[in-house]
Design an enzyme around this catalytic site. Structure first.
Site, short mmCIF file in Angstrom:
data_model
loop_
_atom_site.label_atom_id
_atom_site.label_comp_id
_atom_site.label_asym_id
_atom_site.label_seq_id
_atom_site.Cartn_x
_atom_site.Cartn_y
_atom_site.Cartn_z
N SER A 77 0.83 -1.20 0.00
CA SER A 77 0.00 0.00 0.00
C SER A 77 0.87 1.26 0.00
CB SER A 77 -0.95 -0.04 1.20
OG SER A 77 -1.96 0.93 1.09
N ASP A 101 -9.78 -4.35 -4.83
CA ASP A 101 -9.10 -3.19 -4.23
C ASP A 101 -9.23 -2.01 -5.16
OD1 ASP A 101 -7.42 -1.43 -2.92
OD2 ASP A 101 -5.58 -2.55 -3.36
N HIS A 161 -7.89 -5.22 -0.23
CA HIS A 161 -6.71 -4.45 0.12
C HIS A 161 -6.21 -4.86 1.51
CE1 HIS A 161 -4.12 -0.88 -0.12
NE2 HIS A 161 -4.31 -0.79 1.19
#
Length: 336
Positions: free
Chosen positions: A152, A252, A282
């Site tokens: 991320s 995601d 995610h």
């Protein structure tokens, strides 16, 4: 996705949390959750490496029970540059060490909003540069053993560091693993160029509202969000990047921008593989070891790490010509 499961996930959607007001509470909750149950790992230790803030950057070192690789996985955690830290990512890093058989070094970079951009980026850049200059700081016999890994916001930092090293003419790492990274500045469903933002920006684990809150805290100046150190997709030159494994999650909102960055890297002449984990949300790298999504990802990561590096990896490596490979393949494929 099953409609009932989708409805349940909506109950936990981030619009019900004001990240700009509640980020400190989220940090505290993440640490509490990470401590239950107590993670099992062979050993961890705190170290500092000279440079960066106050002349040192704290890291935590995770060693697997059975070391099967000489590589060092230098890990930048996720959390939108605002939440997440070494404590909350300890279970994930311990799992990473065990499932790869490699030593993992987790970097404690500074967080926004207390330390907005470029503070966190500078810490990560300093760490990589120092290890490339002196691998002995991490008990390595060569800098080619360093693999950047980030999820991320951490994937964003890893990509940005690699770009910056090449831009300034410094030697970079030879491999990087980017897990569902942020690569673009715009996550507004009304203006984003990516379909995954429109399709998955409200219903699942991460929402467009949360990403926009994170971005505002990390980079308060809207114009600065187009800086390649924030939005790697905006970089004018993507050549000379490490051999890259891009892992995205099907459900995601960041899925499309991660894969777009991988394709852009390949078009610039880099060796790139994309693997999309089907049915994944995610942040799945922090799930328990029995998670199917987690196992899927580590099978691909281990295959990537097992492959022999070409002599020119990390410079302007050939991107390959396998036109059939893509994000839906069962194994990582080379993007043309």
């Amino acid at each position: 996705m099953n409609p009932l499961l989708k409805a349940v996930l909506r109950l936990f959607a981030a619009p019900r949390v004001n990240m700009r007001e509640d980020y400190a509470k989220v940090r505290h909750l993440q640490r509490q959750l990470a401590a239950l149950p107590r993670p099992r790992y062979r050993s961890t230790s705190w170290r500092t490496i000279a440079g960066g803030r106050d002349s040192s950057i704290p890291v935590r070192v995770f060693d697997p029970h059975e070391k099967r690789r000489e590589e060092l996985l230098l890990f930048f955690h996720g959390g939108g540059w605002v939440t997440g830290d070494i404590e909350s990512y300890t279970p994930a890093c311990a799992t990473m060490a065990e499932l790869t058989g490699a030593t993992v070094v987790s970097v404690d970079y500074r967080l926004a909003p207390e330390h907005p951009f470029p503070a966190g980026f500078e810490d990560c850049y300093e760490m990589v540069q120092r290890l490339l200059e002196d691998p002995g700081l991490a008990d390595l016999d060569g800098s080619d053993r360093i693999v950047l890994v980030g999820d991320s916001a951490g994937g964003n930092l890893a990509a940005a560091v690699s770009l910056r090293l090449h831009e300034l003419g410094h030697r970079g790492v030879r491999r990087q693993v980017l897990l569902y990274p942020v690569t673009h500045w715009d996550h507004d469903p009304q203006t984003s160029p990516f379909e995954s933002v429109h399709h998955h920006g409200e219903d699942y684990r991460l929402t467009s509202t949360e990403v926009q809150d994170y971005m505002q805290m990390y980079v308060p100046d809207p114009e600065a969000r187009r800086d390649p150190r924030v939005s790697p997709l905006m970089a004018p030159d993507l050549s000379g990047q490490p051999e890259t494994l891009m892992i995205t999650a099907e459900l995601d909102l960041l899925c499309d921008e991660g894969e777009a960055y991988a394709r852009a890297l390949a078009e610039a002449g880099n060796s790139v593989r994309i693997h999309r984990v089907e049915g994944a949300l995610h942040g799945f790298i922090t799930l328990p070891r029995f998670s199917r999504s987690l196992r899927d990802a580590y099978e691909v990561i281990n295959t990537f790490l097992d492959e022999e590096l070409p002599a020119d990896a990390g410079t302007d490596a050939d991107a390959g010509t396998d036109a059939d490979a893509g994000p839906d393949s069962a194994r990582p494929g080379t993007v043309p």
